[in-house]
Scaffold this active site. Structure first.
Site, mmCIF file in Angstrom:
data_model
loop_
_atom_site.group_PDB
_atom_site.id
_atom_site.type_symbol
_atom_site.label_atom_id
_atom_site.label_comp_id
_atom_site.label_asym_id
_atom_site.label_seq_id
_atom_site.Cartn_x
_atom_site.Cartn_y
_atom_site.Cartn_z
ATOM 1 C CG LEU A 1 -5.937 3.252 5.251
ATOM 2 C CD1 LEU A 1 -4.579 3.317 5.926
ATOM 3 C CD2 LEU A 1 -6.805 4.426 5.673
ATOM 4 C CD GLN B 1 -2.929 -0.969 2.332
ATOM 5 O OE1 GLN B 1 -2.661 -1.553 3.373
ATOM 6 N NE2 GLN B 1 -4.021 -0.218 2.210
ATOM 7 C CD GLU C 1 -4.110 -4.732 6.418
ATOM 8 O OE1 GLU C 1 -3.448 -4.454 5.413
ATOM 9 O OE2 GLU C 1 -5.058 -4.015 6.814
HETATM 10 NI NI NI Z 1 -6.608 -2.718 2.876
#
Ligand code: NI
Length: 158
Positions: free
Chosen positions: A96, A56, A143
């Protein structure tokens, strides 16, 4: 070591779809690697995330940080789920990296294994194992998906 806030990549950035590489265990204690962990922690806290995976922030390596209580974050390096319950639960997730055109996080319902056991290396490079249920189980599964190039929107229950 203070962490720096890093830029978060958003869907459909191609790095989010790559399969992340395992971290070499000898690398874990190096200052550059510890700096990366600190940066991930700082970025997650700043963005108020429940967890963050290295892809990310554009780093395609198997590293996860998960928000804990009292600033005790959990770092999972090379995590691997070794047991999954048959039982599954549906719950709401956001990410996010998945935002709408106004920059707001999108939420949706996803089915996950209720309990999991996960093996990983911690930030000191020690081999650990955690049995998780409820929120922690869900966050770990979300995750770890990032490390396989999978986003929660691939798993939405409609
Ligand atoms: Ni995520």
């Amino acid at each position: 070591m203070p962490g720096k806030i890093r830029e978060i990549l958003h869907h459909p950035h191609p790095v989010l779809r790559q399969i992340a590489s395992p971290v070499e265990e000898e690398k874990i204690k190096l200052p550059e690697f510890q700096q990366l962990l600190a940066d991930m922690e700082e970025t997650m806290l700043k963005k108020d995330g429940a967890g963050l995976a290295a892809p990310q922030i554009g780093v395609s390596e198997k590293i996860i940080v998960i928000a804990g209580r009292d600033k005790k974050q959990m770092f999972l390096i090379n995590p691997k789920i070794t047991r999954r319950s048959w039982a599954k639960v549906i719950g709401e997730e956001g990410c996010l990296s998945v935002i709408d055109s106004r920059g707001h996080i999108i939420y949706g319902k996803v089915e996950r294994h209720k309990h999991i056991t996960c093996q990983y290396f911690d930030k000191q490079g020690k081999k650990k194992r955690v049995q998780a249920d409820e929120q922690l189980s869900r966050v770990i599964q979300h995750e770890i998906d990032h490390l396989e190039g999978i986003l929660f929107i691939d798993r939405l229950i409609v």
